[in-house]
Scaffold this motif. Structure first.
Motif, PDB file in Angstrom:
ATOM      1  N   LEU A   8       3.752   6.212  -5.676  1.00  0.00           N
ATOM      2  CA  LEU A   8       3.707   6.180  -6.962  1.00  0.00           C
ATOM      3  C   LEU A   8       2.554   7.079  -7.411  1.00  0.00           C
ATOM      4  O   LEU A   8       2.741   7.991  -7.940  1.00  0.00           O
ATOM      5  CB  LEU A   8       3.485   4.799  -7.677  1.00  0.00           C
ATOM      6  CG  LEU A   8       4.717   4.069  -7.578  1.00  0.00           C
ATOM      7  CD1 LEU A   8       4.612   2.699  -8.417  1.00  0.00           C
ATOM      8  CD2 LEU A   8       5.858   4.571  -8.473  1.00  0.00           C
ATOM      9  N   ALA A   9       1.525   7.127  -6.452  1.00  0.00           N
ATOM     10  CA  ALA A   9       0.423   7.985  -6.768  1.00  0.00           C
ATOM     11  C   ALA A   9       0.652   9.345  -6.501  1.00  0.00           C
ATOM     12  O   ALA A   9       0.211  10.241  -7.229  1.00  0.00           O
ATOM     13  CB  ALA A   9      -0.820   7.510  -5.925  1.00  0.00           C
ATOM     14  N   THR A  24       0.773  -1.057  -0.019  1.00  0.00           N
ATOM     15  CA  THR A  24       0.094   0.110  -0.081  1.00  0.00           C
ATOM     16  C   THR A  24       0.973   1.353   0.025  1.00  0.00           C
ATOM     17  O   THR A  24       0.729   2.351  -0.636  1.00  0.00           O
ATOM     18  CB  THR A  24      -0.871   0.059   1.189  1.00  0.00           C
ATOM     19  OG1 THR A  24      -1.727  -1.209   1.054  1.00  0.00           O
ATOM     20  CG2 THR A  24      -1.637   1.167   1.230  1.00  0.00           C
ATOM     21  N   LYS A  25       1.990   1.146   0.771  1.00  0.00           N
ATOM     22  CA  LYS A  25       2.840   2.396   0.980  1.00  0.00           C
ATOM     23  C   LYS A  25       3.452   2.657  -0.331  1.00  0.00           C
ATOM     24  O   LYS A  25       3.582   3.921  -0.793  1.00  0.00           O
ATOM     25  CB  LYS A  25       3.742   2.443   2.104  1.00  0.00           C
ATOM     26  CG  LYS A  25       3.375   2.274   3.315  1.00  0.00           C
ATOM     27  CD  LYS A  25       4.096   2.447   4.551  1.00  0.00           C
ATOM     28  CE  LYS A  25       3.627   2.714   5.859  1.00  0.00           C
ATOM     29  NZ  LYS A  25       4.507   2.596   6.911  1.00  0.00           N
ATOM     30  N   SER A  65      10.212   4.667   2.164  1.00  0.00           N
ATOM     31  CA  SER A  65       9.132   5.078   3.120  1.00  0.00           C
ATOM     32  C   SER A  65       8.758   5.993   3.307  1.00  0.00           C
ATOM     33  O   SER A  65       9.542   7.167   3.330  1.00  0.00           O
ATOM     34  CB  SER A  65       9.576   3.777   4.366  1.00  0.00           C
ATOM     35  OG  SER A  65      10.811   4.886   4.929  1.00  0.00           O
ATOM     36  N   LEU A  66       7.477   6.362   3.937  1.00  0.00           N
ATOM     37  CA  LEU A  66       6.934   7.667   4.279  1.00  0.00           C
ATOM     38  C   LEU A  66       7.631   8.196   5.308  1.00  0.00           C
ATOM     39  O   LEU A  66       7.842   7.435   6.333  1.00  0.00           O
ATOM     40  CB  LEU A  66       5.433   7.504   4.371  1.00  0.00           C
ATOM     41  CG  LEU A  66       4.520   7.474   3.097  1.00  0.00           C
ATOM     42  CD1 LEU A  66       3.037   7.052   3.715  1.00  0.00           C
ATOM     43  CD2 LEU A  66       4.483   8.743   2.340  1.00  0.00           C
ATOM     44  N   ASN A 110       2.567  10.676   7.393  1.00  0.00           N
ATOM     45  CA  ASN A 110       1.807   9.369   7.271  1.00  0.00           C
ATOM     46  C   ASN A 110       0.269   9.601   7.456  1.00  0.00           C
ATOM     47  O   ASN A 110      -0.653   9.175   6.630  1.00  0.00           O
ATOM     48  CB  ASN A 110       2.100   8.268   8.418  1.00  0.00           C
ATOM     49  CG  ASN A 110       3.183   7.502   8.116  1.00  0.00           C
ATOM     50  OD1 ASN A 110       3.485   7.374   6.916  1.00  0.00           O
ATOM     51  ND2 ASN A 110       3.811   6.859   9.210  1.00  0.00           N
ATOM     52  N   GLU A 111      -0.215  10.671   8.416  1.00  0.00           N
ATOM     53  CA  GLU A 111      -1.621  11.037   8.438  1.00  0.00           C
ATOM     54  C   GLU A 111      -2.054  11.665   7.190  1.00  0.00           C
ATOM     55  O   GLU A 111      -3.401  11.611   6.839  1.00  0.00           O
ATOM     56  CB  GLU A 111      -1.647  12.108   9.634  1.00  0.00           C
ATOM     57  CG  GLU A 111      -3.262  12.266   9.877  1.00  0.00           C
ATOM     58  CD  GLU A 111      -3.314  13.178  11.285  1.00  0.00           C
ATOM     59  OE1 GLU A 111      -4.248  14.124  11.320  1.00  0.00           O
ATOM     60  OE2 GLU A 111      -2.674  12.877  12.222  1.00  0.00           O
ATOM     61  N   TYR A 112      -1.315  12.362   6.378  1.00  0.00           N
ATOM     62  CA  TYR A 112      -1.646  13.096   5.503  1.00  0.00           C
ATOM     63  C   TYR A 112      -2.044  12.252   4.235  1.00  0.00           C
ATOM     64  O   TYR A 112      -3.148  12.317   3.352  1.00  0.00           O
ATOM     65  CB  TYR A 112      -0.481  14.075   4.884  1.00  0.00           C
ATOM     66  CG  TYR A 112      -0.912  14.615   3.347  1.00  0.00           C
ATOM     67  CD1 TYR A 112      -1.738  15.793   3.366  1.00  0.00           C
ATOM     68  CD2 TYR A 112      -0.213  14.118   2.211  1.00  0.00           C
ATOM     69  CE1 TYR A 112      -2.276  16.245   1.875  1.00  0.00           C
ATOM     70  CE2 TYR A 112      -0.661  15.029   1.179  1.00  0.00           C
ATOM     71  CZ  TYR A 112      -1.484  15.660   0.920  1.00  0.00           C
ATOM     72  OH  TYR A 112      -1.724  16.306  -0.165  1.00  0.00           O
ATOM     73  N   TYR A 113      -1.471  10.937   4.154  1.00  0.00           N
ATOM     74  CA  TYR A 113      -1.326  10.003   2.781  1.00  0.00           C
ATOM     75  C   TYR A 113      -2.407   9.031   3.144  1.00  0.00           C
ATOM     76  O   TYR A 113      -3.249   8.543   2.442  1.00  0.00           O
ATOM     77  CB  TYR A 113      -0.101   9.618   2.722  1.00  0.00           C
ATOM     78  CG  TYR A 113       0.909  10.083   1.981  1.00  0.00           C
ATOM     79  CD1 TYR A 113       0.518  10.543   0.633  1.00  0.00           C
ATOM     80  CD2 TYR A 113       1.662  11.070   2.367  1.00  0.00           C
ATOM     81  CE1 TYR A 113       1.379  11.277  -0.090  1.00  0.00           C
ATOM     82  CE2 TYR A 113       2.753  11.965   2.073  1.00  0.00           C
ATOM     83  CZ  TYR A 113       2.302  12.155   0.333  1.00  0.00           C
ATOM     84  OH  TYR A 113       3.226  13.051  -0.058  1.00  0.00           O
TER      85      TYR A 113
END
Length: 63
Positions: free
Chosen positions: A34-35, A28-29, A53-54, A59-62
């Protein structure tokens, strides 16, 4: 047409370029990565660690 990098025009090419795997095997990450780099790759590049990695603060934003 979207562009993920140098001569990279499809999700399949981007998946292979960034993660060396088929799109169906992305986590998922990885898919979010990519998106998120389209259409402003330079803007979102700072949201990720060198390993792809994020960053924790993003993390909350995505999600």
């Amino acid at each position: 047409m979207w562009k993920w990098g140098p001569f990279i025009y499809s999700a399949r090419e981007a998946s292979r370029f960034y993660f060396d795997k088929e799109p169906s095997r992305l986590t998922t990450k990885e898919a979010i990565f990519l998106a998120s780099i389209i259409p402003k790759p330079k803007h979102f590049r700072s949201s990720f660690n060198p390993d792809g990695s994020l960053k924790i603060e993003n993390n909350e934003y995505y999600f």
